[in-house]
Design a protein around this motif. Sequence first.
Motif, PDB file in Angstrom:
ATOM      1  N   THR A  13       0.827  -1.213   0.000  1.00 43.41           N
ATOM      2  CA  THR A  13       0.000   0.000   0.000  1.00 43.41           C
ATOM      3  C   THR A  13       0.865   1.268   0.000  1.00 43.41           C
ATOM      4  O   THR A  13       0.441   2.303  -0.494  1.00 43.41           O
ATOM      5  CB  THR A  13      -0.971   0.038   1.208  1.00 43.41           C
ATOM      6  N   TYR A  18      -0.930   6.727  -5.924  1.00 36.70           N
ATOM      7  CA  TYR A  18      -2.348   7.052  -5.728  1.00 36.70           C
ATOM      8  C   TYR A  18      -2.855   8.136  -6.686  1.00 36.70           C
ATOM      9  O   TYR A  18      -4.052   8.365  -6.785  1.00 36.70           O
ATOM     10  CB  TYR A  18      -2.604   7.464  -4.277  1.00 36.70           C
ATOM     11  N   GLN A  74     -12.104   0.151   2.879  1.00 32.56           N
ATOM     12  CA  GLN A  74     -11.711   1.451   3.427  1.00 32.56           C
ATOM     13  C   GLN A  74     -11.276   2.386   2.300  1.00 32.56           C
ATOM     14  O   GLN A  74     -11.677   3.543   2.239  1.00 32.56           O
ATOM     15  CB  GLN A  74     -10.569   1.231   4.413  1.00 32.56           C
ATOM     16  N   ALA A  75     -10.459   1.845   1.376  1.00 31.72           N
ATOM     17  CA  ALA A  75      -9.955   2.639   0.252  1.00 31.72           C
ATOM     18  C   ALA A  75     -11.110   3.120  -0.622  1.00 31.72           C
ATOM     19  O   ALA A  75     -11.127   4.260  -1.079  1.00 31.72           O
ATOM     20  CB  ALA A  75      -8.986   1.803  -0.578  1.00 31.72           C
ATOM     21  N   PHE A  77     -14.217   3.784   0.249  1.00 26.44           N
ATOM     22  CA  PHE A  77     -14.917   4.898   0.892  1.00 26.44           C
ATOM     23  C   PHE A  77     -14.079   6.179   0.865  1.00 26.44           C
ATOM     24  O   PHE A  77     -14.613   7.271   0.710  1.00 26.44           O
ATOM     25  CB  PHE A  77     -15.304   4.547   2.330  1.00 26.44           C
ATOM     26  N   ILE A  78     -12.758   6.026   1.017  1.00 25.87           N
ATOM     27  CA  ILE A  78     -11.889   7.212   0.967  1.00 25.87           C
ATOM     28  C   ILE A  78     -11.952   7.831  -0.425  1.00 25.87           C
ATOM     29  O   ILE A  78     -12.022   9.050  -0.573  1.00 25.87           O
ATOM     30  CB  ILE A  78     -10.433   6.863   1.360  1.00 25.87           C
ATOM     31  N   ASP A  79     -11.953   6.968  -1.452  1.00 23.52           N
ATOM     32  CA  ASP A  79     -12.040   7.457  -2.839  1.00 23.52           C
ATOM     33  C   ASP A  79     -13.276   8.324  -3.022  1.00 23.52           C
ATOM     34  O   ASP A  79     -13.208   9.401  -3.613  1.00 23.52           O
ATOM     35  CB  ASP A  79     -12.129   6.281  -3.831  1.00 23.52           C
ATOM     36  N   GLU A  81     -14.887   9.923  -0.804  1.00 22.88           N
ATOM     37  CA  GLU A  81     -14.716  11.156  -0.033  1.00 22.88           C
ATOM     38  C   GLU A  81     -13.833  12.159  -0.790  1.00 22.88           C
ATOM     39  O   GLU A  81     -14.099  13.348  -0.799  1.00 22.88           O
ATOM     40  CB  GLU A  81     -14.082  10.813   1.314  1.00 22.88           C
ATOM     41  N   LEU A  82     -12.768  11.643  -1.442  1.00 24.53           N
ATOM     42  CA  LEU A  82     -11.870  12.526  -2.182  1.00 24.53           C
ATOM     43  C   LEU A  82     -12.576  13.154  -3.375  1.00 24.53           C
ATOM     44  O   LEU A  82     -12.388  14.326  -3.665  1.00 24.53           O
ATOM     45  CB  LEU A  82     -10.623  11.756  -2.639  1.00 24.53           C
ATOM     46  N   TYR A  93     -22.801  12.167   3.610  1.00 24.80           N
ATOM     47  CA  TYR A  93     -21.366  11.890   3.541  1.00 24.80           C
ATOM     48  C   TYR A  93     -21.135  10.413   3.252  1.00 24.80           C
ATOM     49  O   TYR A  93     -21.950   9.578   3.626  1.00 24.80           O
ATOM     50  CB  TYR A  93     -20.715  12.261   4.871  1.00 24.80           C
ATOM     51  N   TRP A  96     -17.747   5.592   6.477  1.00 22.31           N
ATOM     52  CA  TRP A  96     -16.358   5.517   6.923  1.00 22.31           C
ATOM     53  C   TRP A  96     -16.154   4.163   7.579  1.00 22.31           C
ATOM     54  O   TRP A  96     -16.988   3.713   8.361  1.00 22.31           O
ATOM     55  CB  TRP A  96     -16.098   6.652   7.918  1.00 22.31           C
ATOM     56  N   GLU A  98     -13.022   1.445   9.143  1.00 21.13           N
ATOM     57  CA  GLU A  98     -11.610   1.222   9.430  1.00 21.13           C
ATOM     58  C   GLU A  98     -11.418  -0.010  10.306  1.00 21.13           C
ATOM     59  O   GLU A  98     -12.175  -0.250  11.247  1.00 21.13           O
ATOM     60  CB  GLU A  98     -11.014   2.452  10.122  1.00 21.13           C
TER      61      GLU A  98
END
Length: 244
Positions: A13, A18, A74-75, A77-79, A81-82, A93, A96, A98
Amino acid sequence: MKRRLFNKLREATQSINYMDYDEYQKAIETTYDSLMAEWKKIQEELLGSPDFDARRLRGYLLESLFYYACLKRQAFFIDVELVEMDEARSESYPPWFEATPLYDVIPTLHHVKEGEVRKRKAPQTRADFLVSYVDDRGPVAPSLVDVKSTEPKAWDSDWGWESTAALRRGFTFQLAFPIEGIEYPKELKEWEVKTPCSKCMKLSKDYRTCSECGNKIFPFTIADAYYEAKELWEKLGKERKGRF
Ligand SMILES: [Zn+2]
């Protein structure tokens, strides 16, 4: 050995670019293959040595595969968010999620043995992961997850005090194992999560109320405190702002 597999995940990772989305997605996918390759390498190295324990090795692999599946979710959901940060904000939203690995470095207290049998009844946390999930409605009770290679067939007396320890800390205690027919899961949906019920000594599909006997397994968790406070705010006519 377990550390070697977890280190593989960390190395993989950390080396991802990214900024290139396609490359990043491909790298996440191939991380699975490099985990499997590392595991095969460890097996070959240990074959014939007195340390070789196929069951234990498979257990380590499954723990790292569970973590891999969690990181993937997790990745994702982060994507989301970004993307939200760049473009128009949506109403809700993104969720999230983790998972935190808990290494087997917790000293065991009250390690009493009767003959060769270990007797232990005092609650103490022992699990492989702490998993949290929050979505727009609020948090789901955080869970202490013990990863198993297959669905346990019999009740393990340790689950009694492990559940009590979790409850005292406001968490739930759950078991995760690959769903039937899947040997090496790649996605979180290929894992089954069940909650041991101390009353009927079976595995419940629901963590609140036992799906097998109706017993209340976890009457109160950390997440409940959030909902109770929310209710109180509403009663007092106050509005809680900001993201959770
Ligand atoms: Zn039950």
